[in-house]
Design an enzyme around this catalytic site. Structure first.
Site, PDB file in Angstrom:
ATOM      1  N   ASP A 230      -5.417   2.190   3.827  1.00 51.58           N
ATOM      2  CA  ASP A 230      -6.126   1.255   4.710  1.00 51.58           C
ATOM      3  C   ASP A 230      -7.256   0.499   4.005  1.00 51.58           C
ATOM      4  O   ASP A 230      -8.199   0.037   4.644  1.00 51.58           O
ATOM      5  CB  ASP A 230      -6.699   1.994   5.936  1.00 51.58           C
ATOM      6  CG  ASP A 230      -5.604   2.557   6.829  1.00 51.58           C
ATOM      7  OD1 ASP A 230      -4.543   1.928   6.924  1.00 51.58           O
ATOM      8  OD2 ASP A 230      -5.818   3.640   7.412  1.00 51.58           O
ATOM      9  N   GLU A 231      -7.163   0.356   2.685  1.00 54.54           N
ATOM     10  CA  GLU A 231      -8.205  -0.324   1.943  1.00 54.54           C
ATOM     11  C   GLU A 231      -7.667  -1.457   1.076  1.00 54.54           C
ATOM     12  O   GLU A 231      -8.318  -1.886   0.128  1.00 54.54           O
ATOM     13  CB  GLU A 231      -8.982   0.677   1.070  1.00 54.54           C
ATOM     14  CG  GLU A 231      -9.741   1.725   1.877  1.00 54.54           C
ATOM     15  CD  GLU A 231     -10.567   2.653   1.000  1.00 54.54           C
ATOM     16  OE1 GLU A 231     -10.768   2.324  -0.185  1.00 54.54           O
ATOM     17  OE2 GLU A 231     -11.008   3.706   1.500  1.00 54.54           O
TER      18      GLU A 231
END
Length: 287
Positions: A230-231
């Protein structure tokens, strides 16, 4: 006769004369520039550009365009892609139990809003999970997965991607973490959507966690998938204000709406070659 049209995206070290050279080459091919957007990143000294152009009279092949642009690209040391503007990307949609993003993408595709070809839908849940959705015009594949079968399931998924020549994978609320190996293989061609509370509210029921904490803004983030969970590089985001009157159910409802529109905008930007990677950031040219 349909006029040939193309989209060129490129980046390189910033130097004087790049736009002049590209514009001259396009003019000499008998083409007209419909849209030209550029950006100089002064922090990295990198130049980025997206140019949409079309033949004025008659036709021109992609091979002829490539041959004419090649000398300039080599002279400036450019990394570049050229696409026939009418060519549609082959897209694979992945989903789990939540179907709001999946339904929205299928609808936008069917009415012609998203210029893509949906080759198929893959889910780790059976088809009966989606009683309100029709898959009449695309193939549905059920690939169940457990912790013990994750490697085998991802091998099946990768085979589908390779066999079907998939250009873009969209995680439309696919609630499985891709392995580092698969994330690397899909770098720059896999888009994910999630709520914007991360890393604050992890795990189950993030909107309920947000309600307990009394947040006043909720949002969603669409990004490219990387091995960092999620980055990845962010493509699109949006937010909506909420108040003390909004119960957890209202936060969930509003969150679904934001996720739908953010993911659709991110997919559209990718399909139209408006997104260029700039390290861990993105350059997103507006439409």
């Amino acid at each position: 006769m349909t006029t040939a049209s193309f989209v060129l995206t490129t980046f390189c070290q910033s130097r004087p004369g790049i736009v002049a050279a590209l514009s001259t080459a396009i003019f000499e091919m008998g083409c007209n520039i419909d849209d030209l957007q550029q950006f100089d990143d002064h922090e990295t000294d990198q130049f980025f550009a997206r140019i949409a152009f079309a033949a004025v009279d008659g036709d021109i092949t992609k091979e002829a365009v490539l041959a004419r642009l090649q000398p300039d690209m080599e002279r400036f040391g450019m990394t570049w892609k050229l696409r026939d503007a009418d060519a549609r990307r082959r897209v694979l949609l992945l989903a789990s139990k939540f179907d709001h993003c999946l339904a929205d993408l299928l609808y936008r595709w069917r009415i012609g809003e998203l210029p893509m070809e949906v080759v198929g839908v893959v889910s780790n849940h059976p088809r009966t999970t989606y009683p309100n959705l029709s898959f009449r015009d695309t193939e549905f594949r059920h690939l169940p997965v457990t912790r013990d079968t994750k490697a085998e399931q991802e091998a099946q998924l990768l085979k589908i991607i390779e066999d079907e020549k998939i250009d873009l994978v969209v995680l439309a609320r696919y609630m499985q973490i891709l392995s580092d190996d698969l994330s690397r293989k899909l770098l720059g061609r896999c888009i994910n959507i999630h709520h914007s509370f991360l890393p604050g509210f992890k795990g189950a029921k993030p909107y309920h966690q947000a309600y307990v904490r009394g947040v006043k803004l909720i949002g969603a983030t669409a990004h490219y998938v990387t091995s960092d969970l999620d980055e990845g590089p962010i493509i699109e985001q949006d937010i909506e204000r909420i108040s003390h009157r909004d119960r957890p159910e209202e936060l969930v409802r509003k969150g679904r709406d934001i996720e739908r529109r953010v993911l659709a905008r991110a997919v559209r930007s990718h399909l139209e070659d408006r997104v260029l990677l700039n390290g861990m950031r993105t350059i997103v040219f507006p439409d």
